[in-house]
Design an enzyme around this catalytic site. Structure first.
Site, PDB file in Angstrom:
ATOM      1  N   HIS A  53       0.045  58.326  32.743  1.00 49.14           N
ATOM      2  CA  HIS A  53       0.300  57.033  32.105  1.00 49.14           C
ATOM      3  C   HIS A  53      -0.230  55.931  33.014  1.00 49.14           C
ATOM      4  O   HIS A  53      -0.576  56.167  34.175  1.00 49.14           O
ATOM      5  CB  HIS A  53       1.803  56.839  31.845  1.00 49.14           C
ATOM      6  CG  HIS A  53       2.637  56.865  33.073  1.00 49.14           C
ATOM      7  ND1 HIS A  53       3.424  57.934  33.442  1.00 49.14           N
ATOM      8  CD2 HIS A  53       2.802  55.943  34.055  1.00 49.14           C
ATOM      9  CE1 HIS A  53       4.028  57.679  34.572  1.00 49.14           C
ATOM     10  NE2 HIS A  53       3.663  56.473  34.972  1.00 49.14           N
TER      11      HIS A  53
HETATM   12  C1  T46 Z   1       5.404  56.419  37.658  1.00 47.27           C
HETATM   13  C2  T46 Z   1       5.402  57.713  38.391  1.00 47.27           C
HETATM   14  C3  T46 Z   1       4.869  57.611  39.772  1.00 47.27           C
HETATM   15  C4  T46 Z   1      14.158  56.169  33.750  1.00 47.27           C
HETATM   16  O1  T46 Z   1      15.050  56.211  32.886  1.00 47.27           O
HETATM   17  N1  T46 Z   1      14.194  55.208  34.717  1.00 47.27           N
HETATM   18  C5  T46 Z   1      13.238  55.119  35.690  1.00 47.27           C
HETATM   19  O2  T46 Z   1      13.307  54.205  36.545  1.00 47.27           O
HETATM   20  C6  T46 Z   1      12.182  56.079  35.694  1.00 47.27           C
HETATM   21  C7  T46 Z   1      11.101  56.017  36.761  1.00 47.27           C
HETATM   22  C8  T46 Z   1      12.175  57.045  34.729  1.00 47.27           C
HETATM   23  N2  T46 Z   1      13.148  57.092  33.783  1.00 47.27           N
HETATM   24  C9  T46 Z   1      13.106  58.163  32.773  1.00 47.27           C
HETATM   25  C10 T46 Z   1      11.962  58.084  31.780  1.00 47.27           C
HETATM   26  C11 T46 Z   1      11.773  59.530  31.394  1.00 47.27           C
HETATM   27  O3  T46 Z   1      12.669  59.861  30.364  1.00 47.27           O
HETATM   28  O4  T46 Z   1      12.933  59.409  33.447  1.00 47.27           O
HETATM   29  C12 T46 Z   1      12.175  60.310  32.640  1.00 47.27           C
HETATM   30  C13 T46 Z   1      10.998  60.862  33.420  1.00 47.27           C
HETATM   31  O5  T46 Z   1      10.024  59.811  33.587  1.00 47.27           O
HETATM   32  P1  T46 Z   1       8.459  60.088  33.579  1.00 47.27           P
HETATM   33  O6  T46 Z   1       8.143  61.175  32.654  1.00 47.27           O
HETATM   34  O7  T46 Z   1       7.784  58.775  33.365  1.00 47.27           O
HETATM   35  O8  T46 Z   1       8.249  60.594  35.077  1.00 47.27           O
HETATM   36  P2  T46 Z   1       6.889  60.688  35.881  1.00 47.27           P
HETATM   37  O9  T46 Z   1       7.212  61.442  37.109  1.00 47.27           O
HETATM   38  O10 T46 Z   1       5.784  61.182  35.034  1.00 47.27           O
HETATM   39  O11 T46 Z   1       6.542  59.148  36.243  1.00 47.27           O
HETATM   40  C14 T46 Z   1       7.349  58.439  37.169  1.00 47.27           C
HETATM   41  C15 T46 Z   1       7.602  57.029  36.659  1.00 47.27           C
HETATM   42  O12 T46 Z   1       8.240  57.089  35.364  1.00 47.27           O
HETATM   43  C16 T46 Z   1       6.337  56.249  36.515  1.00 47.27           C
HETATM   44  O13 T46 Z   1       6.614  54.880  36.298  1.00 47.27           O
HETATM   45  O14 T46 Z   1       4.544  55.592  37.861  1.00 47.27           O
HETATM   46  O15 T46 Z   1       6.693  58.364  38.417  1.00 47.27           O
END
Ligand code: T46
Length: 140
Positions: A53
């Site tokens: 993303h």
């Molecule tokens: C990024 C990379 C480096 C929340 O509810 N609050 C939060 O502050 C974050 C970061 C995530 N979430 C929830 C959203 C999703 O349901 O946690 C779940 C996993 O998030 P995501 O699939 O986006 O995780 P990554 O590891 O792909 O990405 C994360 C961050 O979301 C993103 O902003 O830049 O780490």
């Protein structure tokens, strides 16, 4: 920080060694935004890449404070890769940079300092949409 035109921008933070290793990062001196949120990722599984993303507004600095992972950054025109494995080096991910994370080694801890509170609407998770926005062909 490395060269202005590189996608990979590394921010070095102080390290203090006495009977431990202590690292610190603060707004202005090291982090180019006010820190509104901190989160960290642990127990990531090597075979499952993460990320895929970009953010419209949120800016972040990522510290691999333990272990090792590979980051791929993409500005819609070119991609650059880096291994993160040094707790005193933060990777700046600016707005509209597509990022992918691979190969989390066991026990890796990724600490993230963020310029904004969590907002799911700030994510662009469709790569084709990202390309259009990053290349100025679609209004954000
Ligand atoms: C990024 C990379 C480096 C929340 O509810 N609050 C939060 O502050 C974050 C970061 C995530 N979430 C929830 C959203 C999703 O349901 O946690 C779940 C996993 O998030 P995501 O699939 O986006 O995780 P990554 O590891 O792909 O990405 C994360 C961050 O979301 C993103 O902003 O830049 O780490």
């Amino acid at each position: 920080m490395r060269g202005k035109n590189n996608l990979i921008k590394i921010i070095k933070i102080p390290e203090i060694f006495d009977d431990c290793c202590l690292y610190f990062a603060q707004t202005k001196d090291h982090i180019p935004f006010s820190i509104k949120r901190v989160y960290y990722i642990t127990k990531a599984v090597t075979k499952y890449p993460r990320g895929f993303h970009a953010h419209y507004k949120n800016r972040q600095v990522l510290f691999c404070i333990q272990g090792n992972l590979e980051m791929v950054l993409d500005n819609g025109k070119r991609k650059e890769k880096i291994i993160l494995n040094k707790p005193n080096e933060g990777l700046l991910i600016d707005r509209l940079i597509w990022h992918e994370m691979y190969g989390f080694k066991k026990d890796t801890i990724l600490l993230v300092l963020s310029s904004a509170i969590f907002d799911p609407k700030d994510y662009i998770r469709d790569y084709q949409k990202f390309l259009k926005i990053a290349n100025g062909k679609q209004a954000s």
